[in-house]
Design a protein around this motif. Sequence first.
Motif, PDB file in Angstrom:
ATOM      1  N   GLY B 201      -2.171 -50.141 -76.364  1.00 52.25           N
ATOM      2  CA  GLY B 201      -1.535 -49.739 -75.119  1.00 52.25           C
ATOM      3  C   GLY B 201      -0.116 -50.287 -74.993  1.00 52.25           C
ATOM      4  O   GLY B 201       0.284 -51.197 -75.712  1.00 52.25           O
ATOM      5  N   GLU B 202       0.638 -49.699 -74.054  1.00 50.45           N
ATOM      6  CA  GLU B 202       2.020 -50.117 -73.833  1.00 50.45           C
ATOM      7  C   GLU B 202       2.138 -51.587 -73.463  1.00 50.45           C
ATOM      8  O   GLU B 202       3.095 -52.248 -73.845  1.00 50.45           O
ATOM      9  N   THR B 203       1.168 -52.099 -72.699  1.00 53.07           N
ATOM     10  CA  THR B 203       1.242 -53.492 -72.255  1.00 53.07           C
ATOM     11  C   THR B 203       1.182 -54.432 -73.446  1.00 53.07           C
ATOM     12  O   THR B 203       1.990 -55.354 -73.565  1.00 53.07           O
ATOM     13  N   ILE B 205       1.953 -53.749 -76.545  1.00 55.87           N
ATOM     14  CA  ILE B 205       3.125 -53.605 -77.400  1.00 55.87           C
ATOM     15  C   ILE B 205       4.340 -54.285 -76.768  1.00 55.87           C
ATOM     16  O   ILE B 205       5.104 -54.978 -77.433  1.00 55.87           O
ATOM     17  N   ARG B 206       4.481 -54.124 -75.473  1.00 55.26           N
ATOM     18  CA  ARG B 206       5.577 -54.784 -74.768  1.00 55.26           C
ATOM     19  C   ARG B 206       5.438 -56.302 -74.889  1.00 55.26           C
ATOM     20  O   ARG B 206       6.400 -57.010 -75.158  1.00 55.26           O
ATOM     21  N   LYS B 218       6.284 -51.517 -84.348  1.00 55.04           N
ATOM     22  CA  LYS B 218       5.480 -51.011 -83.246  1.00 55.04           C
ATOM     23  C   LYS B 218       4.820 -49.675 -83.564  1.00 55.04           C
ATOM     24  O   LYS B 218       5.376 -48.842 -84.251  1.00 55.04           O
ATOM     25  N   ASP B 220       3.976 -47.347 -81.039  1.00 53.63           N
ATOM     26  CA  ASP B 220       4.123 -47.170 -79.594  1.00 53.63           C
ATOM     27  C   ASP B 220       3.746 -45.753 -79.187  1.00 53.63           C
ATOM     28  O   ASP B 220       3.269 -44.978 -79.987  1.00 53.63           O
ATOM     29  N   LYS B 221       4.007 -45.439 -77.948  1.00 56.71           N
ATOM     30  CA  LYS B 221       3.542 -44.152 -77.432  1.00 56.71           C
ATOM     31  C   LYS B 221       4.300 -42.962 -78.029  1.00 56.71           C
ATOM     32  O   LYS B 221       5.407 -43.082 -78.565  1.00 56.71           O
ATOM     33  N   CYS B 252      -1.335 -39.644 -80.259  1.00 56.76           N
ATOM     34  CA  CYS B 252       0.088 -39.848 -79.982  1.00 56.76           C
ATOM     35  C   CYS B 252       0.971 -38.711 -80.464  1.00 56.76           C
ATOM     36  O   CYS B 252       2.086 -38.545 -79.970  1.00 56.76           O
ATOM     37  N   GLU B 306       2.989 -39.984 -70.871  1.00 55.82           N
ATOM     38  CA  GLU B 306       2.154 -39.605 -72.007  1.00 55.82           C
ATOM     39  C   GLU B 306       0.756 -39.390 -71.443  1.00 55.82           C
ATOM     40  O   GLU B 306       0.023 -40.338 -71.201  1.00 55.82           O
ATOM     41  N   SER B 332      10.110 -40.303 -76.865  1.00 54.23           N
ATOM     42  CA  SER B 332       9.858 -41.682 -77.308  1.00 54.23           C
ATOM     43  C   SER B 332      10.211 -41.851 -78.783  1.00 54.23           C
ATOM     44  O   SER B 332       9.828 -42.841 -79.403  1.00 54.23           O
ATOM     45  N   THR B 382       7.035 -46.400 -84.354  1.00 50.89           N
ATOM     46  CA  THR B 382       8.112 -45.899 -83.501  1.00 50.89           C
ATOM     47  C   THR B 382       9.298 -46.860 -83.568  1.00 50.89           C
ATOM     48  O   THR B 382      10.215 -46.761 -82.775  1.00 50.89           O
TER      49      THR B 382
END
Lengths: 410, 410
Positions: B201-203, B205-206, B218, B220-221, B252, B306, B332, B382
């Motif tokens: 999830g984005e959280t 990865i961030r 990453k 990522d999305k 994705c 997304e 993205s 990404t």
Amino acid sequence: MEGFLQKAKASSAVIATLDGATKSRVLRKMADALEEEMESILQANAKDMAAAEENELSSALKDRLFLDEKRVEAMARSLREIAALREPVGRVLEGWRNDANLRIEKVSVPIGVVGVIYESRPNVTADVGALCFKSGNVAILKGGKEAEHSNRAIAEVLQGVLEAEGLPREIISLLPDSSREGVAYLIRQDRYVDLIVPRGGETLIRYVSENATVPVVKHDKGLCHTYVHRAADQEMALKIALNAKCDRPGVCNAMETLLVDRAIARDFLPKAYEAFRAAGTELRADEEACGIIDAALAAEEDWDTEYLANILAVKVVENIDEAITHIRRHGSGHSEAIITEDYRAAEKFLDEVDAACVYVNASTRFTDGGAFGFGAEVGISTNKLHARGPMGINELTTYKYKIYGEGQTR
Amino acid sequence: MEGFLQKAKASSAVIATLDGATKSRVLRKMADALEEEMESILQANAKDMAAAEENELSSALKDRLFLDEKRVEAMARSLREIAALREPVGRVLEGWRNDANLRIEKVSVPIGVVGVIYESRPNVTADVGALCFKSGNVAILKGGKEAEHSNRAIAEVLQGVLEAEGLPREIISLLPDSSREGVAYLIRQDRYVDLIVPRGGETLIRYVSENATVPVVKHDKGLCHTYVHRAADQEMALKIALNAKCDRPGVCNAMETLLVDRAIARDFLPKAYEAFRAAGTELRADEEACGIIDAALAAEEDWDTEYLANILAVKVVENIDEAITHIRRHGSGHSEAIITEDYRAAEKFLDEVDAACVYVNASTRFTDGGAFGFGAEVGISTNKLHARGPMGINELTTYKYKIYGEGQTR
């Protein structure tokens, strides 16, 4: 700062798609402009030199900072050389048809916005700006405070050409806020910046690595070894060791530690001792070597010290395995050399030593964009990812896949 | 943890120099062992499934978690396929003589220690472990808590084979402390770990990007667009759009936004409306599109969402420039497609859209290691640096320069 970064990001779409002939023409104009604006650049440099005098900088630092007509001409020449390099964008790196008969091409493209943090020599401003331009990237340059006036004068000349050509001046810019806070801000703006290249002391690099959210390609220290194997041509070994240590002791590809195979230590070390003494090199040796030559006893930290000076650590090793183990433990993954006439030893060293550049029978001093034939260099990466070793214009590109179909679905 | 990481780092020297034939043989043994230990793997999975039931996981998540004989056999088959891939280590990527007549070879080498953070499907443990092994890397795997028993059972089977072959079991291991603190520790151990690949999830990865000192690639999305150009073959456009959205909406590389050229909107949109209605797709359209078809009005955030579901945002654009601008703003950087019969439009889109994969006349669903022909994949990057798009075994290598001299000095 955010407004500036937005403009930089927006400019990256302009420079990314500029054709190679135009980029070369603009670079040659920049070279001409540097020569035409010689006076203003030298005047700016005089201010930096006066401040250097006042702040009592070392003569080595002052020499790095100093510009005269010859040095500005060299800067212009370097830009013309970069202009003449083969276009780095749009190279087809690979290409194939997949099972669905899609034609897939892996093509080099610019990275985007590249921030470079460096010190002292003002020619870096022109070189790195030009390398980024040639490779289709926006350059955000953060030079040292000591070269502030010189860097600004040089950047203004380059930006003047950009504007005259109808291009955004943000394509090559100095970081507007060059304070520590400015750097701290820059390295966390992954929305706008695609790569940070820090060149400089260990503290800067550690700080950037620990705090950046933007990907970092480090230009870190070089703790380089030369291992004289038992089957070395000893005359060649001497010549290479002297060159690796003494040609320019202050650079990252200079040798810091000489490893000598036990089987030849009694024969080789006295010769090495004479040669290095004649070259004014200070030797710090392990106990075993001290039993053979008259050197100071090395402390444990000597094996981990990048002297950047005419000092050499010397150690006797049992065999190639001990040499490789020592390098694994103390090397910085920059450049490592073995001197040997033995085929298996050469192959083993090349395979097992984990460094950007591994040499057989040559000086580590060749780790350099120019010596590799890349033209000028952005730096020498000690990263393992993206770019390793000398970074030229090709290392300032990434890739994308272009995929040509005729209606394919999965 | 530090003891574990030290062992992992030490093991990397062993796996890095293992020859290709041996690696393939060990991988085939791992495949056999997965089948032989079928019972223990299914029993462990049953525990995870029971916990999933208790914790009321969604049926989609439970399906991803579930293993049966067929799925374990598929896992084994995947390992045999990885075993059969061309050896990724030691490829000579480039080679030349420099001006000093040094022979320089750029050769692929393993990265070192690779940490992969992922969720749900237990087959990722076997796949990623095998991909890292094949490419000469140590794998540190951190799967999801929901698959804990399954992942442990699979890892133990692989480690059993490593031990039977006299190899360190740390070559493929689960992160011993799989808590949030364990992950926080791992991503800052750049002394021991060379790469972190977060998939999730984005959280997550961030969090990893912001806190890691280890380099991150990453996964990522994917906010992917398909742009139907005015010169599109509309029948092909319909077929591709339906496939890109509806084949597997939860992945994705699925399309999230359909961009339609104004010149053909009145002709194309009603046909698209019928086709997507038949496929059960929920449409959210901009005002102009809503004037043509009966769709909900899209909000501004729809262009940045997304969906990972059978929902599609639809927007009418003036021309290719507006399409590219929209993609630049909302995409993205994953996969983008244009449908057109026009040569210049195709070239312009491929050149100006900045994404890992850019398509003409094909579905974005092809962005996948398998579909590219890479075999299994570690993920879809990404990142712009090191690896972009599908990451297979070659993307799990870096390079070093081997330099062969005859006594050269500078």
